[in-house]
Design an enzyme around this catalytic site. Structure first.
Site, PDB file in Angstrom:
ATOM      1  N   SER A 195       0.986  -1.212  -0.013  1.00 31.92           N
ATOM      2  CA  SER A 195       0.084   0.116  -0.030  1.00 31.92           C
ATOM      3  C   SER A 195       0.841   1.311  -0.082  1.00 31.92           C
ATOM      4  O   SER A 195       1.816   1.479   0.737  1.00 31.92           O
ATOM      5  CB  SER A 195      -0.926   0.090   1.141  1.00 31.92           C
ATOM      6  OG  SER A 195      -1.605   1.232   1.208  1.00 31.92           O
ATOM      7  N   SER A 252      -0.778   4.239   0.242  1.00 31.57           N
ATOM      8  CA  SER A 252      -1.752   5.274   0.702  1.00 31.57           C
ATOM      9  C   SER A 252      -1.249   6.121   1.858  1.00 31.57           C
ATOM     10  O   SER A 252      -1.486   7.306   1.731  1.00 31.57           O
ATOM     11  CB  SER A 252      -3.006   4.480   1.597  1.00 31.57           C
ATOM     12  OG  SER A 252      -3.695   3.612   0.684  1.00 31.57           O
ATOM     13  N   LYS A 281     -14.245  -3.893   2.079  1.00 33.66           N
ATOM     14  CA  LYS A 281     -15.177  -2.826   1.565  1.00 33.66           C
ATOM     15  C   LYS A 281     -16.472  -3.123   1.794  1.00 33.66           C
ATOM     16  O   LYS A 281     -17.524  -2.274   2.088  1.00 33.66           O
ATOM     17  CB  LYS A 281     -14.710  -2.503   0.295  1.00 33.66           C
ATOM     18  CG  LYS A 281     -13.425  -1.939  -0.043  1.00 33.66           C
ATOM     19  CD  LYS A 281     -13.333  -1.315  -1.539  1.00 33.66           C
ATOM     20  CE  LYS A 281     -11.794  -0.741  -1.565  1.00 33.66           C
ATOM     21  NZ  LYS A 281     -11.686  -0.306  -3.125  1.00 33.66           N
ATOM     22  N   ASN A 292     -15.118   2.648   1.237  1.00 29.10           N
ATOM     23  CA  ASN A 292     -13.706   2.568   1.214  1.00 29.10           C
ATOM     24  C   ASN A 292     -13.174   3.903   2.143  1.00 29.10           C
ATOM     25  O   ASN A 292     -11.990   3.780   2.313  1.00 29.10           O
ATOM     26  CB  ASN A 292     -13.226   2.689  -0.028  1.00 29.10           C
ATOM     27  CG  ASN A 292     -13.121   4.129  -0.717  1.00 29.10           C
ATOM     28  OD1 ASN A 292     -14.328   4.735  -0.541  1.00 29.10           O
ATOM     29  ND2 ASN A 292     -12.044   4.717  -1.231  1.00 29.10           N
ATOM     30  N   GLY A 321     -15.768  -6.205  -6.940  1.00 31.99           N
ATOM     31  CA  GLY A 321     -15.996  -5.038  -6.361  1.00 31.99           C
ATOM     32  C   GLY A 321     -15.623  -3.672  -7.223  1.00 31.99           C
ATOM     33  O   GLY A 321     -16.531  -2.645  -7.218  1.00 31.99           O
ATOM     34  N   TYR A 368      -2.763   0.532 -10.846  1.00 33.52           N
ATOM     35  CA  TYR A 368      -2.097   1.703 -10.537  1.00 33.52           C
ATOM     36  C   TYR A 368      -0.756   1.265 -10.426  1.00 33.52           C
ATOM     37  O   TYR A 368       0.239   2.189 -10.523  1.00 33.52           O
ATOM     38  CB  TYR A 368      -2.463   2.561  -9.657  1.00 33.52           C
ATOM     39  CG  TYR A 368      -2.481   1.880  -8.309  1.00 33.52           C
ATOM     40  CD1 TYR A 368      -1.166   2.163  -7.436  1.00 33.52           C
ATOM     41  CD2 TYR A 368      -3.768   1.392  -7.638  1.00 33.52           C
ATOM     42  CE1 TYR A 368      -1.261   1.566  -6.130  1.00 33.52           C
ATOM     43  CE2 TYR A 368      -3.658   1.133  -6.129  1.00 33.52           C
ATOM     44  CZ  TYR A 368      -2.228   1.000  -5.524  1.00 33.52           C
ATOM     45  OH  TYR A 368      -2.369   0.366  -4.373  1.00 33.52           O
ATOM     46  N   GLY A 426      -4.916   4.053 -13.514  1.00 32.42           N
ATOM     47  CA  GLY A 426      -5.522   3.880 -12.399  1.00 32.42           C
ATOM     48  C   GLY A 426      -4.975   4.886 -11.376  1.00 32.42           C
ATOM     49  O   GLY A 426      -5.354   4.849 -10.278  1.00 32.42           O
TER      50      GLY A 426
END
Length: 280
Positions: A14, A16, A65, A86, A128, A225, A246
Protein backbone atom coordinates in the site's frame (compact mmCIF):
# COMPACT_ATOMS: atom_id res chain seq x y z
CA UNK A 1 -3.72 16.63 14.90
CA UNK A 2 -5.64 14.15 12.79
CA UNK A 3 -5.25 10.45 13.55
CA UNK A 4 -6.08 8.26 10.56
CA UNK A 5 -5.26 4.90 9.04
CA UNK A 6 -6.09 2.19 6.55
CA UNK A 7 -7.45 -1.31 7.17
CA UNK A 8 -7.39 -4.27 4.80
CA UNK A 9 -5.37 -7.36 3.96
CA UNK A 10 -2.70 -7.55 2.75
CA UNK A 11 -1.28 -4.03 2.98
CA UNK A 12 2.38 -4.73 2.26
CA UNK A 13 2.38 -2.80 -1.02
CA UNK A 14 0.00 0.00 0.00
CA UNK A 15 1.18 3.51 -0.87
CA UNK A 16 -1.77 5.20 0.82
CA UNK A 17 0.35 6.50 3.69
CA UNK A 18 2.69 8.37 1.32
CA UNK A 19 -0.25 9.86 -0.59
CA UNK A 20 -2.11 10.95 2.54
CA UNK A 21 1.03 12.44 4.09
CA UNK A 22 1.58 14.61 1.00
CA UNK A 23 -2.07 15.66 1.04
CA UNK A 24 -1.96 16.77 4.66
CA UNK A 25 1.34 18.59 4.13
CA UNK A 26 -0.18 20.49 1.19
CA UNK A 27 -2.82 21.80 3.61
CA UNK A 28 -0.35 22.60 6.38
CA UNK A 29 -2.13 20.14 8.67
CA UNK A 30 -0.58 17.69 11.09
CA UNK A 31 -1.73 14.12 10.85
CA UNK A 32 -0.69 10.51 11.30
CA UNK A 33 -1.74 7.69 9.02
CA UNK A 34 -1.30 4.15 10.30
CA UNK A 35 -1.18 1.04 8.13
CA UNK A 36 -3.33 -1.43 10.09
CA UNK A 37 -3.29 -4.80 8.38
CA UNK A 38 -6.62 -6.41 9.20
CA UNK A 39 -8.00 -9.76 8.08
CA UNK A 40 -11.78 -10.31 7.86
CA UNK A 41 -11.60 -12.44 11.02
CA UNK A 42 -10.08 -9.51 12.93
CA UNK A 43 -12.46 -6.82 11.67
CA UNK A 44 -14.60 -6.58 14.81
CA UNK A 45 -11.61 -6.24 17.14
CA UNK A 46 -10.07 -3.67 14.77
CA UNK A 47 -13.26 -1.60 14.84
CA UNK A 48 -13.18 -1.60 18.65
CA UNK A 49 -9.55 -0.48 18.50
CA UNK A 50 -10.32 2.39 16.13
CA UNK A 51 -13.24 3.56 18.27
CA UNK A 52 -11.30 3.57 21.51
CA UNK A 53 -7.98 5.03 20.33
CA UNK A 54 -9.03 8.51 19.20
CA UNK A 55 -8.98 7.94 15.44
CA UNK A 56 -10.72 10.56 13.28
CA UNK A 57 -11.26 8.20 10.37
CA UNK A 58 -9.76 5.50 8.18
CA UNK A 59 -9.67 4.05 4.69
CA UNK A 60 -10.92 0.56 3.87
CA UNK A 61 -9.49 -1.66 1.16
CA UNK A 62 -9.92 -5.26 0.01
CA UNK A 63 -11.30 -7.55 1.29
CA UNK A 64 -13.18 -5.38 3.81
CA UNK A 65 -15.08 -2.87 1.64
CA UNK A 66 -18.34 -4.83 1.72
CA UNK A 67 -18.25 -6.31 5.28
CA UNK A 68 -17.37 -2.89 6.72
CA UNK A 69 -20.84 -1.74 5.64
CA UNK A 70 -22.33 -3.83 8.47
CA UNK A 71 -20.69 -1.69 11.15
CA UNK A 72 -21.68 1.80 10.04
CA UNK A 73 -24.15 4.22 11.59
CA UNK A 74 -24.78 6.02 8.30
CA UNK A 75 -23.55 6.03 4.69
CA UNK A 76 -23.42 8.49 1.79
CA UNK A 77 -25.30 8.03 -1.47
CA UNK A 78 -22.32 6.58 -3.34
CA UNK A 79 -21.72 3.92 -0.67
CA UNK A 80 -25.41 3.09 -0.73
CA UNK A 81 -25.48 2.67 -4.52
CA UNK A 82 -22.22 0.72 -4.73
CA UNK A 83 -22.94 -1.43 -1.69
CA UNK A 84 -19.45 -0.94 -0.29
CA UNK A 85 -17.32 1.68 1.48
CA UNK A 86 -13.68 2.68 1.30
CA UNK A 87 -13.62 5.70 3.63
CA UNK A 88 -14.99 6.11 7.15
CA UNK A 89 -15.29 9.29 9.22
CA UNK A 90 -15.49 8.88 13.00
CA UNK A 91 -17.59 11.54 14.67
CA UNK A 92 -17.13 12.89 18.20
CA UNK A 93 -19.75 10.49 19.55
CA UNK A 94 -17.64 7.66 17.98
CA UNK A 95 -20.26 6.85 15.36
CA UNK A 96 -19.04 5.70 11.94
CA UNK A 97 -20.11 7.39 8.70
CA UNK A 98 -19.21 5.45 5.55
CA UNK A 99 -18.36 6.87 2.15
CA UNK A 100 -17.36 5.51 -1.24
CA UNK A 101 -14.73 7.81 -2.73
CA UNK A 102 -13.71 5.25 -5.37
CA UNK A 103 -16.67 6.38 -7.49
CA UNK A 104 -15.64 10.02 -7.16
CA UNK A 105 -12.06 9.11 -8.08
CA UNK A 106 -13.11 6.96 -11.03
CA UNK A 107 -15.31 9.67 -12.48
CA UNK A 108 -12.95 12.60 -11.88
CA UNK A 109 -10.09 10.79 -13.65
CA UNK A 110 -12.08 10.84 -16.91
CA UNK A 111 -11.10 14.04 -18.80
CA UNK A 112 -13.90 16.57 -19.26
CA UNK A 113 -13.68 16.39 -23.06
CA UNK A 114 -14.51 12.65 -23.13
CA UNK A 115 -18.18 12.51 -24.13
CA UNK A 116 -19.87 9.26 -23.11
CA UNK A 117 -23.52 10.32 -23.30
CA UNK A 118 -25.66 7.69 -25.01
CA UNK A 119 -22.66 5.44 -25.74
CA UNK A 120 -21.51 1.92 -24.87
CA UNK A 121 -18.91 0.98 -22.26
CA UNK A 122 -17.15 -2.35 -21.79
CA UNK A 123 -16.05 -3.38 -18.29
CA UNK A 124 -13.60 -6.23 -17.88
CA UNK A 125 -14.40 -8.03 -14.64
CA UNK A 126 -17.45 -8.04 -12.36
CA UNK A 127 -15.80 -7.79 -8.94
CA UNK A 128 -16.08 -4.97 -6.42
CA UNK A 129 -14.08 -2.51 -8.53
CA UNK A 130 -16.57 -2.82 -11.36
CA UNK A 131 -19.30 -1.28 -9.19
CA UNK A 132 -17.48 2.04 -8.90
CA UNK A 133 -17.02 1.99 -12.67
CA UNK A 134 -20.72 1.40 -13.31
CA UNK A 135 -21.82 4.25 -11.05
CA UNK A 136 -19.26 6.64 -12.52
CA UNK A 137 -20.18 5.70 -16.09
CA UNK A 138 -23.89 6.02 -15.33
CA UNK A 139 -23.33 9.58 -14.15
CA UNK A 140 -21.45 10.24 -17.39
CA UNK A 141 -24.56 9.28 -19.36
CA UNK A 142 -23.57 5.82 -20.65
CA UNK A 143 -26.49 3.98 -22.27
CA UNK A 144 -25.10 0.42 -22.53
CA UNK A 145 -22.61 -1.49 -20.39
CA UNK A 146 -21.14 -4.80 -21.52
CA UNK A 147 -19.45 -6.86 -18.82
CA UNK A 148 -16.75 -9.36 -19.74
CA UNK A 149 -15.99 -11.98 -17.10
CA UNK A 150 -14.40 -15.39 -16.68
CA UNK A 151 -17.43 -16.72 -14.80
CA UNK A 152 -20.84 -15.57 -16.01
CA UNK A 153 -22.73 -17.54 -13.37
CA UNK A 154 -20.85 -15.89 -10.50
CA UNK A 155 -21.47 -12.45 -12.00
CA UNK A 156 -25.27 -12.75 -11.93
CA UNK A 157 -25.59 -11.14 -8.50
CA UNK A 158 -23.62 -8.06 -9.57
CA UNK A 159 -25.56 -7.84 -12.81
CA UNK A 160 -28.98 -8.10 -11.10
CA UNK A 161 -27.92 -5.51 -8.53
CA UNK A 162 -26.82 -3.03 -11.20
CA UNK A 163 -29.92 -3.56 -13.32
CA UNK A 164 -32.07 -2.72 -10.30
CA UNK A 165 -30.03 0.40 -9.48
CA UNK A 166 -29.75 1.67 -13.06
CA UNK A 167 -32.85 0.66 -15.05
CA UNK A 168 -32.01 3.26 -17.71
CA UNK A 169 -28.87 1.32 -18.70
CA UNK A 170 -28.85 -1.88 -20.75
CA UNK A 171 -26.49 -4.44 -19.22
CA UNK A 172 -25.06 -7.50 -20.96
CA UNK A 173 -22.50 -10.07 -19.84
CA UNK A 174 -20.11 -12.11 -21.98
CA UNK A 175 -17.20 -14.51 -21.54
CA UNK A 176 -13.94 -12.55 -21.48
CA UNK A 177 -12.16 -15.49 -23.14
CA UNK A 178 -14.36 -15.18 -26.23
CA UNK A 179 -14.30 -11.48 -27.04
CA UNK A 180 -15.00 -11.11 -30.75
CA UNK A 181 -15.16 -7.35 -31.12
CA UNK A 182 -15.16 -4.26 -28.89
CA UNK A 183 -15.63 -1.79 -31.73
CA UNK A 184 -18.90 -0.57 -30.23
CA UNK A 185 -17.11 0.57 -27.05
CA UNK A 186 -16.46 4.26 -26.41
CA UNK A 187 -14.55 3.31 -23.26
CA UNK A 188 -13.05 0.03 -22.05
CA UNK A 189 -12.39 -0.33 -18.32
CA UNK A 190 -10.13 -2.97 -16.81
CA UNK A 191 -11.67 -3.72 -13.41
CA UNK A 192 -9.62 -6.89 -12.91
CA UNK A 193 -6.24 -7.15 -11.14
CA UNK A 194 -4.62 -8.54 -14.31
CA UNK A 195 -1.48 -6.53 -15.03
CA UNK A 196 -0.89 -5.56 -11.41
CA UNK A 197 2.55 -5.88 -9.87
CA UNK A 198 2.75 -9.28 -8.24
CA UNK A 199 -0.33 -10.54 -10.11
CA UNK A 200 0.15 -11.41 -13.78
CA UNK A 201 2.14 -8.19 -14.17
CA UNK A 202 3.32 -9.10 -17.67
CA UNK A 203 -0.15 -9.83 -18.98
CA UNK A 204 -3.29 -7.92 -19.94
CA UNK A 205 -6.98 -8.85 -19.87
CA UNK A 206 -7.31 -8.36 -23.64
CA UNK A 207 -5.49 -9.86 -26.59
CA UNK A 208 -3.67 -7.86 -29.27
CA UNK A 209 -6.32 -8.74 -31.83
CA UNK A 210 -8.97 -6.98 -29.70
CA UNK A 211 -7.38 -3.61 -30.50
CA UNK A 212 -7.53 -3.93 -34.29
CA UNK A 213 -11.07 -2.68 -34.94
CA UNK A 214 -11.39 -0.16 -32.10
CA UNK A 215 -12.42 3.37 -33.09
CA UNK A 216 -9.55 5.91 -32.92
CA UNK A 217 -11.27 7.82 -30.10
CA UNK A 218 -11.80 4.75 -27.88
CA UNK A 219 -10.60 5.33 -24.30
CA UNK A 220 -8.76 2.57 -22.41
CA UNK A 221 -9.08 2.98 -18.63
CA UNK A 222 -7.04 0.65 -16.41
CA UNK A 223 -7.82 0.89 -12.69
CA UNK A 224 -4.57 -0.92 -11.90
CA UNK A 225 -2.08 1.70 -10.67
CA UNK A 226 1.03 -0.38 -9.97
CA UNK A 227 2.77 -0.33 -12.38
CA UNK A 228 1.58 3.07 -13.57
CA UNK A 229 1.97 2.00 -17.21
CA UNK A 230 0.46 -1.48 -17.40
CA UNK A 231 0.82 -3.82 -20.34
CA UNK A 232 -2.75 -2.90 -21.30
CA UNK A 233 -2.02 0.83 -21.38
CA UNK A 234 1.20 0.31 -23.31
CA UNK A 235 -0.64 -1.75 -25.93
CA UNK A 236 -3.38 0.88 -26.17
CA UNK A 237 -0.80 3.61 -26.79
CA UNK A 238 0.82 1.50 -29.50
CA UNK A 239 -2.52 1.68 -31.31
CA UNK A 240 -2.80 5.43 -30.77
CA UNK A 241 -5.64 5.19 -28.26
CA UNK A 242 -6.33 7.52 -25.37
CA UNK A 243 -5.54 6.07 -21.95
CA UNK A 244 -6.40 6.71 -18.29
CA UNK A 245 -4.16 5.33 -15.55
CA UNK A 246 -5.51 3.89 -12.32
CA UNK A 247 -3.12 6.20 -10.51
CA UNK A 248 -5.39 9.16 -11.28
CA UNK A 249 -8.37 7.36 -9.77
CA UNK A 250 -6.29 6.49 -6.70
CA UNK A 251 -5.20 10.08 -6.17
CA UNK A 252 -8.64 11.61 -6.61
CA UNK A 253 -10.30 9.13 -4.25
CA UNK A 254 -7.62 9.91 -1.65
CA UNK A 255 -8.12 13.64 -2.19
CA UNK A 256 -11.84 13.23 -1.57
CA UNK A 257 -11.17 11.20 1.60
CA UNK A 258 -9.06 14.01 3.06
CA UNK A 259 -11.79 16.48 2.19
CA UNK A 260 -14.29 14.31 4.10
CA UNK A 261 -12.04 14.18 7.15
CA UNK A 262 -10.89 17.82 7.20
CA UNK A 263 -13.38 19.84 5.08
CA UNK A 264 -10.36 21.03 3.06
CA UNK A 265 -9.22 20.01 -0.44
CA UNK A 266 -5.55 18.96 -0.67
CA UNK A 267 -3.26 19.43 -3.68
CA UNK A 268 -3.77 16.44 -5.99
CA UNK A 269 -0.59 17.17 -7.95
CA UNK A 270 1.61 16.93 -4.85
CA UNK A 271 -0.19 13.73 -3.84
CA UNK A 272 0.46 12.24 -7.29
CA UNK A 273 4.16 13.11 -7.12
CA UNK A 274 4.39 11.36 -3.74
CA UNK A 275 2.61 8.32 -5.17
CA UNK A 276 4.97 8.09 -8.14
CA UNK A 277 7.98 8.34 -5.85
CA UNK A 278 6.55 5.58 -3.63
CA UNK A 279 6.00 3.33 -6.66
CA UNK A 280 9.58 3.71 -7.95
Amino acid sequence: MYKLGIIGFPLTHSISAAIQKAGFESLGLAGSYDVLETSPEDLISRIKYLKTNDYNGFNVTIPLKVPMSLFLDDIDDYANIAGCVNTVKILEDRSFIGYNTDIYGFKKAIPADVDLVGKTASILGTGGASRAAVVGLAEKGIKNIDFYTRNIINSRQTLDYMRAKFPQIEFNVYQIQNIRSLKQSAIIVNATPIGMKGFLANEMPLEERNFVDLAPDTVIYDIVYNPIQTVLLKEAKKHGLRTISGLDMLIYQAQRAIEIWTDKIPDANLMKIAAMEALN
